[in-house]
Design a protein around this motif. Structure first.
Motif, mmCIF file in Angstrom:
data_model
loop_
_atom_site.group_PDB
_atom_site.id
_atom_site.type_symbol
_atom_site.label_atom_id
_atom_site.label_comp_id
_atom_site.label_asym_id
_atom_site.label_seq_id
_atom_site.Cartn_x
_atom_site.Cartn_y
_atom_site.Cartn_z
ATOM 1 N N THR A 154 0.830 -1.204 0.000
ATOM 2 C CA THR A 154 0.000 0.000 0.000
ATOM 3 C C THR A 154 0.866 1.255 0.000
ATOM 4 N N GLN A 157 2.220 1.852 -3.431
ATOM 5 C CA GLN A 157 1.190 2.381 -4.332
ATOM 6 C C GLN A 157 0.959 3.866 -4.083
ATOM 7 N N GLU A 188 -1.309 1.207 -9.377
ATOM 8 C CA GLU A 188 -1.640 -0.138 -8.917
ATOM 9 C C GLU A 188 -1.140 -1.180 -9.923
ATOM 10 N N ARG A 358 -7.806 4.371 -1.755
ATOM 11 C CA ARG A 358 -6.801 4.194 -0.703
ATOM 12 C C ARG A 358 -7.454 4.026 0.666
ATOM 13 N N THR A 361 -8.601 0.550 0.910
ATOM 14 C CA THR A 361 -7.468 -0.337 1.223
ATOM 15 C C THR A 361 -7.154 -0.274 2.710
#
Ligand SMILES: [Ca+2]
Ligand SMILES: [Ca+2]
Length: 387
Positions: A154, A157, A188, A358, A361
């Motif tokens: 994460t 990204q 991504e 995000r 996520t």
């Protein structure tokens, strides 16, 4: 002469060796010098009981084809420390809740150069590692063995989101919401294509094994690929640095460097340059290379130390002018960033970035217990503040 009949036990042993040999085929094996876990001779271990000389000393990297896939194996100088029974300094969170794969003190990056054409591929290392990859070993695939693979992914990204966004903003002066969403998809896809964060990991004594899918690599590791391997200390509680590599190299859970002996940083002496990369060990072709490579950088010019790889077949990269490039390779050669100017060397803008995906996520990471509530709150606050 008396001919001995082989005993049944011996036969069984031979058969077992043969069959396990058939199950596991070694693809390559590369050794590194022992007791060189000191960066280029400049880094001192921090003052804490669970990080001692030898712990992050890379001794060997190999890969095997097994019946259940491709496994990479790294061997360290000392038994790998288990997160069990440890708690974080801030918030006293059980470390094995954050680091679920049986290790927590280091990150090990493997940058794989598959085409062996000089300059063809990526030269940027993971942000925060404070180095680049030598362009003779420009890579196609990167395996990031890190104690918190999901949060690291994460972070990467988010990092690319901000790099792409800064690029676009510099080009056209503004970035629309649709463009932000497209950027997010692009980063991504880029992370998926180039990076793999192993989650199937086994620790046994000084060895750590991690599975890497052949589909990700696009083939089976060979003697003719080259491997650049970089070992850094892991700082598990760095989620608040998400997507914002600091000049000190505090990003992607890389333990930084500081003057004196500290508990959470590699120490340097007061007469050592503070720009010293936070790399404690790397896979080097010979014992001289490491110190030479890690000392060769220029913080004023923004040139980072360029780490070479090692090819098991010992061959050097071909110059791009000496080979027939495929259309795809020619296109990639055009977009390769020169060493030291890639995303790793650029500090991304902290401006507005796409948030909804995000945040989703983040929610997922929290639900799965992969980040703490405090980290979640901190990250959420940051993402929302940037809207
Ligand atoms: Ca070593
Ligand atoms: Ca390459």
């Amino acid at each position: 002469m008396v001919k001995h009949k082989p005993s049944a036990a011996l036969l069984a042993g031979v058969l077992l060796a043969l069959s396990s040999g058939a199950r596991a085929q070694q693809l390559f094996s590369l050794e590194d010098a022992r007791s060189d876990d000191d960066g280029g001779g400049l880094l001192l271990y921090p003052n804490r009981p669970d990080l001692q000389k030898g712990d992050l000393d890379l001794v060997r990297v190999s890969a095997e084809q097994r019946s259940d896939g491709i496994w990479f194996v790294a061997e360290m100088g000392q038994p790998i420390r288990s997160p069990e029974g440890k708690v974080t300094e801030v918030g006293l969170v059980p470390v094995d809740r954050l680091a679920r794969n049986g290790f927590y003190t280091f990150n090990l990056d493997v940058y794989v150069d598959q085409d062996r054409i000089a300059g063809l591929g990526q030269t940027d290392a993971i942000p925060g590692r404070g180095v680049t990859i030598d362009r003779q070993f420009a890579w196609e695939k990167c395996i990031v063995l890190t104690p918190r693979p999901d949060i690291a992914r994460t972070m990467l990204q988010l990092y690319y989101d901000s790099v792409f966004e800064a690029d676009l903003r510099a080009k056209q002066g503004k970035v629309s919401k649709q463009e932000l969403e497209a950027l997010e998809k692009r980063s991504e896809a880029q992370v998926d294509e180039r990076y793999f964060f192993p989650n199937k990991v086994r620790v046994s004594g000084r060895r750590i094994e991690f599975q890497v899918p052949g589909e990700f690599l696009g083939g089976t590791p060979t003697q003719s690929w080259a491997y650049t391997v970089v070992v850094t200390g892991a700082n598990l509680e760095q989620a608040s640095f998400l997507g914002k590599p600091s000049p000190a190299g505090a990003a992607m859970m890389t333990m930084g460097v500081g003057t004196g002996i500290r508990s959470d940083l590699w120490g340097i002496r007061s007469d050592t340059d503070p720009g010293t990369p936070p790399v404690i060990d790397l896979l080097a072709p010979d014992p001289q290379t490491q110190a030479k490579v890690l000392g060769d950088y220029d913080t004023v010019a923004g040139r980072l130390a360029a780490v070479p790889g090692v090819a098991p077949d010992g061959k050097a990269a071909l110059p791009p002018t000496g080979v027939q490039l495929t259309m795809e390779q020619a296109a990639r050669l055009g977009e390769t960033t020169p060493a030291g100017t890639g995303p790793a060397a650029t500090l991304p803008s902290t401006e507005r970035r796409a948030a909804p995906a995000r945040l989703r996520t983040l929610n997922q990471l929290l639900e799965e217990g992969l980040i703490t509530q405090a980290e979640y709150d901190e990250l959420r606050r940051k993402i929302l503040a940037e809207l």
